[in-house]
Design a protein around this motif. Structure first.
Motif, PDB file in Angstrom:
ATOM      1  N   TYR A   1       0.834  -1.201   0.000  1.00 13.15           N
ATOM      2  CA  TYR A   1       0.000   0.000   0.000  1.00 13.15           C
ATOM      3  C   TYR A   1       0.871   1.254   0.000  1.00 13.15           C
ATOM      4  CZ  TYR A   1      -3.596  -3.292   1.606  1.00 13.15           C
ATOM      5  OH  TYR A   1      -4.459  -4.353   1.723  1.00 13.15           O
TER       6      TYR A   1
ATOM      7  N   ARG B   1      -8.773   5.678  -0.382  1.00 10.83           N
ATOM      8  CA  ARG B   1      -9.566   5.225   0.757  1.00 10.83           C
ATOM      9  C   ARG B   1      -9.594   3.701   0.823  1.00 10.83           C
ATOM     10  NH1 ARG B   1     -15.684   7.094   2.526  1.00 10.83           N
ATOM     11  NH2 ARG B   1     -15.953   5.533   4.146  1.00 10.83           N
ATOM     12  N   SER B   2      -9.688   3.035  -0.317  1.00  4.98           N
ATOM     13  CA  SER B   2      -9.724   1.570  -0.321  1.00  4.98           C
ATOM     14  C   SER B   2      -8.410   0.991   0.194  1.00  4.98           C
ATOM     15  CB  SER B   2     -10.017   1.049  -1.726  1.00  4.98           C
ATOM     16  OG  SER B   2      -8.990   1.416  -2.632  1.00  4.98           O
TER      17      SER B   2
ATOM     18  N   GLU C   1     -11.042   3.316   8.359  1.00  3.94           N
ATOM     19  CA  GLU C   1      -9.622   3.295   8.015  1.00  3.94           C
ATOM     20  C   GLU C   1      -8.807   4.139   8.986  1.00  3.94           C
ATOM     21  OE1 GLU C   1     -11.157   6.563   5.145  1.00  3.94           O
ATOM     22  OE2 GLU C   1     -11.927   4.866   6.295  1.00  3.94           O
ATOM     23  N   TYR C   2      -9.487   4.946   9.819  1.00  2.00           N
ATOM     24  CA  TYR C   2      -8.817   5.726  10.849  1.00  2.00           C
ATOM     25  C   TYR C   2      -9.210   5.151  12.211  1.00  2.00           C
ATOM     26  CZ  TYR C   2      -8.366   9.018   6.971  1.00  2.00           C
ATOM     27  OH  TYR C   2      -8.078   9.597   5.762  1.00  2.00           O
TER      28      TYR C   2
ATOM     29  N   ASN D   1      -3.180   4.414  10.093  1.00  3.94           N
ATOM     30  CA  ASN D   1      -3.294   5.436   9.049  1.00  3.94           C
ATOM     31  C   ASN D   1      -3.150   6.867   9.571  1.00  3.94           C
ATOM     32  OD1 ASN D   1      -3.637   3.676   6.806  1.00  3.94           O
ATOM     33  ND2 ASN D   1      -5.780   3.349   7.394  1.00  3.94           N
TER      34      ASN D   1
ATOM     35  N   ARG E   1      -6.392   2.515   2.423  1.00  4.34           N
ATOM     36  CA  ARG E   1      -6.394   2.716   3.875  1.00  4.34           C
ATOM     37  C   ARG E   1      -7.332   1.721   4.555  1.00  4.34           C
ATOM     38  NH1 ARG E   1      -6.686   8.148   2.154  1.00  4.34           N
ATOM     39  NH2 ARG E   1      -8.899   8.229   2.739  1.00  4.34           N
ATOM     40  N   GLU E   2      -8.445   1.445   3.935  1.00  2.63           N
ATOM     41  CA  GLU E   2      -9.368   0.455   4.492  1.00  2.63           C
ATOM     42  C   GLU E   2      -8.735  -0.939   4.505  1.00  2.63           C
ATOM     43  OE1 GLU E   2     -12.849   0.918   2.088  1.00  2.63           O
ATOM     44  OE2 GLU E   2     -13.789   2.338   3.494  1.00  2.63           O
TER      45      GLU E   2
ATOM     46  N   PRO F   1      -0.151   6.587   3.895  1.00  6.06           N
ATOM     47  CA  PRO F   1      -1.514   7.096   4.091  1.00  6.06           C
ATOM     48  C   PRO F   1      -1.839   8.406   3.380  1.00  6.06           C
ATOM     49  CG  PRO F   1      -0.693   6.203   6.137  1.00  6.06           C
ATOM     50  CD  PRO F   1       0.456   6.170   5.168  1.00  6.06           C
TER      51      PRO F   1
ATOM     52  N   HIS G   1       1.261   3.740   8.173  1.00  7.47           N
ATOM     53  CA  HIS G   1       0.159   2.777   8.278  1.00  7.47           C
ATOM     54  C   HIS G   1      -0.105   2.389   9.723  1.00  7.47           C
ATOM     55  CE1 HIS G   1       1.099   1.516   3.879  1.00  7.47           C
ATOM     56  NE2 HIS G   1       0.124   2.403   3.913  1.00  7.47           N
TER      57      HIS G   1
ATOM     58  N   ALA H   1      -6.481  -0.990   7.499  1.00  3.43           N
ATOM     59  CA  ALA H   1      -7.289  -1.051   8.721  1.00  3.43           C
ATOM     60  C   ALA H   1      -7.906  -2.428   8.913  1.00  3.43           C
ATOM     61  CB  ALA H   1      -8.378   0.020   8.681  1.00  3.43           C
TER      62      ALA H   1
ATOM     63  N   GLN I   1     -16.047   5.102   8.112  1.00  4.56           N
ATOM     64  CA  GLN I   1     -14.657   5.500   7.919  1.00  4.56           C
ATOM     65  C   GLN I   1     -13.752   4.790   8.925  1.00  4.56           C
ATOM     66  OE1 GLN I   1     -14.644   9.782   8.030  1.00  4.56           O
ATOM     67  NE2 GLN I   1     -14.674   9.886   5.817  1.00  4.56           N
TER      68      GLN I   1
END
Length: 369
Positions: A36, A44-45, A113-114, A129, A47-48, A39, A133, A51, A111
């Motif tokens: 990846y 977004r995908s 991913e955070y 993130n 970061r997801e 950040p 990461h 996560a 959301q």
């Protein structure tokens, strides 16, 4: 009770190893996955994806009992987590507030991913993130770099599936080039009134800089008054973490010896003892009686009280209570504990009431002979 308030209350009760000069030690460890982008550049995908992987490793682990979605946190909760060293400064209060206002509630909840994983038993966390990461953090009272490192490496091992971004030449790859190599930052918070009042701090800081260590005053305390300082490593490239931690520990132990000598020399002069007694009495009166106390002023007042404990003006058992106040009087934590949405100058009164409640239980200081 919110999860963040539960964390604040739990950590307020964990000051069990309060020491005269070394307040606490802290280690952070950053990691990234090679599959990846960092950040700031990731979609977004992506970061997801990060996560989701971390969640699969930690959600049911023995390490953590609190899971937080940063996107749904109130700004005061974000600030409290930063005050507790569980969350970095990358997601600022303004960014968090803007995200809350601009995101539809149905999207806001998704959301994930955070995120940040925390423990009410240990002062440690894994945040997802931020600048990188993963950021693993551990903090303990006293000079406990080795114990903090054990916590961090245990979590690092739990998350490492062989896909970390790593170079045989450079080590771990990070978003900030200053972290490349080990990805480790180690810090020790120390109380150095002797070196500060004998005006040796600047010389010490310059000497440490020459060997790759920083010494910085916390807050905006005056140069020659009792204050807290943080000693940190700067080297991350071409070194072994264990060796760097041993070196930092030795440096801190040397600083402790220098501080003890500085206090002895300073207090050998009668006028200095008189001045210290006068200031301790004044600071004690302010803590017991003020209507408003800013965070900056609280740090100064509490540093004097800590010095007073070291000089046996108060019993040593009060040092832990003072350290709790140093934590609890910070803006974010104070707002969470008092169920307030202030984060402004208005909480100076709330802080003063909080400190009065504590220090009116203290006996009057026993002044030096």
């Amino acid at each position: 009770m919110s999860a963040v308030k539960r964390l604040c209350l739990a950590y307020q009760e964990q000051h069990s190893d309060s020491q005269a000069i070394v307040v606490r030690s802290y280690i952070s460890l950053v990691r990234n996955f090679e599959t990846y982008r960092f950040p700031q550049k990731a979609s977004r995908s992506e970061r997801e994806g990060v996560a989701a992987f971390v969640d699969s490793k930690l959600r049911n682990s023995r390490f953590f009992d609190v899971y937080l979605n940063r996107s749904t946190l109130h700004p005061v909760e974000v600030r409290a987590l930063q005050d507790l060293d569980l969350l970095g400064p990358v997601i600022s209060l303004e960014d968090s507030s803007r995200r809350r206002k601009s995101t539809h509630p149905s999207e806001q909840g998704s959301q994930k991913e955070y995120s940040v994983f925390c423990s009410t038993q240990q002062r440690c966390s894994v945040s997802v993130n931020e600048e990188n990461h993963i950021c693993i953090r551990s903090s303990m009272d006293g000079l406990q770099l080795e114990s903090n490192w054990k916590h961090c490496t245990a979590l690092d091992d739990a998350l490492d599936d062989g896909s970390y971004a790593f170079s045989e030449q450079w080590g771990y790859l990070t978003a900030n080039p200053n972290d490349v190599g080990t990805g480790m930052r180690a810090s020790v918070f120390v109380h150095l009134p002797g070196l500060a009042m004998t005006e040796q701090i600047d010389h010490l800081a310059a000497a440490l800089h020459q060997i790759g260590v920083t010494l910085q005053r916390t807050g905006n305390a005056e140069t020659s008054t009792p204050a807290l300082f943080v000693v940190s490593n700067t080297a991350t490239l071409g070194i072994k973490e264990s060796e760097e931690l041993r070196r930092l520990k030795h440096i801190v132990e040397t600083i402790v010896e220098q501080e003890q000598e500085a206090r002895k020399d300073f207090l050998a002069i009668q006028d200095n003892r008189t001045m210290v007694c006068d200031w301790v009495g004044r600071m004690y009166g302010v803590l017991c009686s003020s209507y408003q106390v800013s965070q900056e002023e609280a740090s100064k007042l509490l540093a004097w009280m800590r010095f007073a404990v070291d000089l046996e003006m108060f019993d040593a058992s009060y040092r832990s209570e003072i350290d709790r106040c140093l934590t609890g009087s910070q803006q974010g934590i104070l707002s969470v504990l008092e169920s307030s949405d202030l984060l402004s100058e208005a909480d100076d009164h709330v802080r003063a009431e909080y400190l009065k409640k504590v220090f009116r239980q203290f006996p009057e200081p026993k002044f030096l002979a």
